[in-house]
Design a protein around this motif. Structure first.
Motif, PDB file in Angstrom:
ATOM      1  N   LEU A 169     -37.504   6.279  36.797  1.00 13.31           N
ATOM      2  CA  LEU A 169     -36.186   6.148  37.388  1.00 13.31           C
ATOM      3  C   LEU A 169     -35.429   7.405  37.005  1.00 13.31           C
ATOM      4  O   LEU A 169     -35.179   7.661  35.832  1.00 13.31           O
ATOM      5  N   LEU A 196     -32.152   9.281  37.212  1.00 18.51           N
ATOM      6  CA  LEU A 196     -30.719   9.178  37.466  1.00 18.51           C
ATOM      7  C   LEU A 196     -30.111  10.572  37.423  1.00 18.51           C
ATOM      8  O   LEU A 196     -30.310  11.311  36.456  1.00 18.51           O
ATOM      9  N   GLY A 254     -30.376   8.015  47.973  1.00 15.63           N
ATOM     10  CA  GLY A 254     -31.480   7.760  47.068  1.00 15.63           C
ATOM     11  C   GLY A 254     -32.754   8.373  47.592  1.00 15.63           C
ATOM     12  O   GLY A 254     -32.821   8.836  48.729  1.00 15.63           O
ATOM     13  N   GLY A 272     -37.230   7.791  47.026  1.00 15.55           N
ATOM     14  CA  GLY A 272     -38.264   6.989  46.377  1.00 15.55           C
ATOM     15  C   GLY A 272     -39.632   7.330  46.907  1.00 15.55           C
ATOM     16  O   GLY A 272     -39.783   7.769  48.044  1.00 15.55           O
ATOM     17  N   GLN A 283     -38.141   6.406  41.566  1.00 16.02           N
ATOM     18  CA  GLN A 283     -36.916   6.376  42.355  1.00 16.02           C
ATOM     19  C   GLN A 283     -35.905   7.358  41.765  1.00 16.02           C
ATOM     20  O   GLN A 283     -35.873   7.576  40.558  1.00 16.02           O
ATOM     21  N   MET A 321     -31.607   8.304  42.111  1.00 18.04           N
ATOM     22  CA  MET A 321     -30.302   7.944  42.654  1.00 18.04           C
ATOM     23  C   MET A 321     -29.220   8.413  41.706  1.00 18.04           C
ATOM     24  O   MET A 321     -29.509   8.872  40.598  1.00 18.04           O
ATOM     25  N   PHE A 363     -25.961   3.683  39.752  1.00 21.07           N
ATOM     26  CA  PHE A 363     -26.861   2.766  39.046  1.00 21.07           C
ATOM     27  C   PHE A 363     -26.162   2.103  37.863  1.00 21.07           C
ATOM     28  O   PHE A 363     -26.226   0.882  37.703  1.00 21.07           O
ATOM     29  N   TYR A 400     -31.477   0.997  44.814  1.00 16.22           N
ATOM     30  CA  TYR A 400     -32.682   0.905  43.992  1.00 16.22           C
ATOM     31  C   TYR A 400     -33.751   0.046  44.681  1.00 16.22           C
ATOM     32  O   TYR A 400     -34.918   0.435  44.759  1.00 16.22           O
ATOM     33  N   GLU A 449     -35.331   1.962  47.511  1.00 14.15           N
ATOM     34  CA  GLU A 449     -36.234   3.022  47.044  1.00 14.15           C
ATOM     35  C   GLU A 449     -37.518   2.466  46.440  1.00 14.15           C
ATOM     36  O   GLU A 449     -38.584   3.057  46.582  1.00 14.15           O
TER      37      GLU A 449
END
Length: 93
Positions: free
Chosen positions: A3, A5, A12, A14, A19, A21, A26, A38, A41
């Motif tokens: 993930l 961030l 986003g 994925g 993923q 974003m 988030f 989320y 993705e």
């Protein structure tokens, strides 16, 4: 799977790697029942496509048609089931 961030990221992304974003999105949604971007993705991580330029007959709103549903729908579950059906037969699982 990761993930990623990223501050100020729009939308986003994925794939099989995970993923990506916005960190603000988030962390602001982490206590919600559904984190819509989320979930969308993660669908890509399982090989599901975006539905930006067409909609399957009889369907209007599902997580893989970005912006049309804030939650995973029965149609999304059927798409994942179909993905598994093809994977299973292809690799003899």
């Amino acid at each position: 799977m990761s993930l990623w961030l990223t501050a100020g990221f729009r939308g986003g992304a994925g794939g099989d790697w995970g993923q990506r974003m916005a960190s603000e999105y988030f962390t602001g949604a982490v206590n919600n029942n559904d984190i819509t971007i989320y979930l969308h993705e993660v669908g890509h991580t399982f090989g599901l496509d975006d539905f930006y330029d067409w909609t399957p007959t009889g369907q209007c709103c599902f997580i893989m048609k970005a912006g049309s549903s804030p939650v995973i729908t029965t149609f999304d579950a059927w798409m994942l089931r179909d993905w598994w059906r093809h994977l299973k037969s292809r690799y003899g699982l």
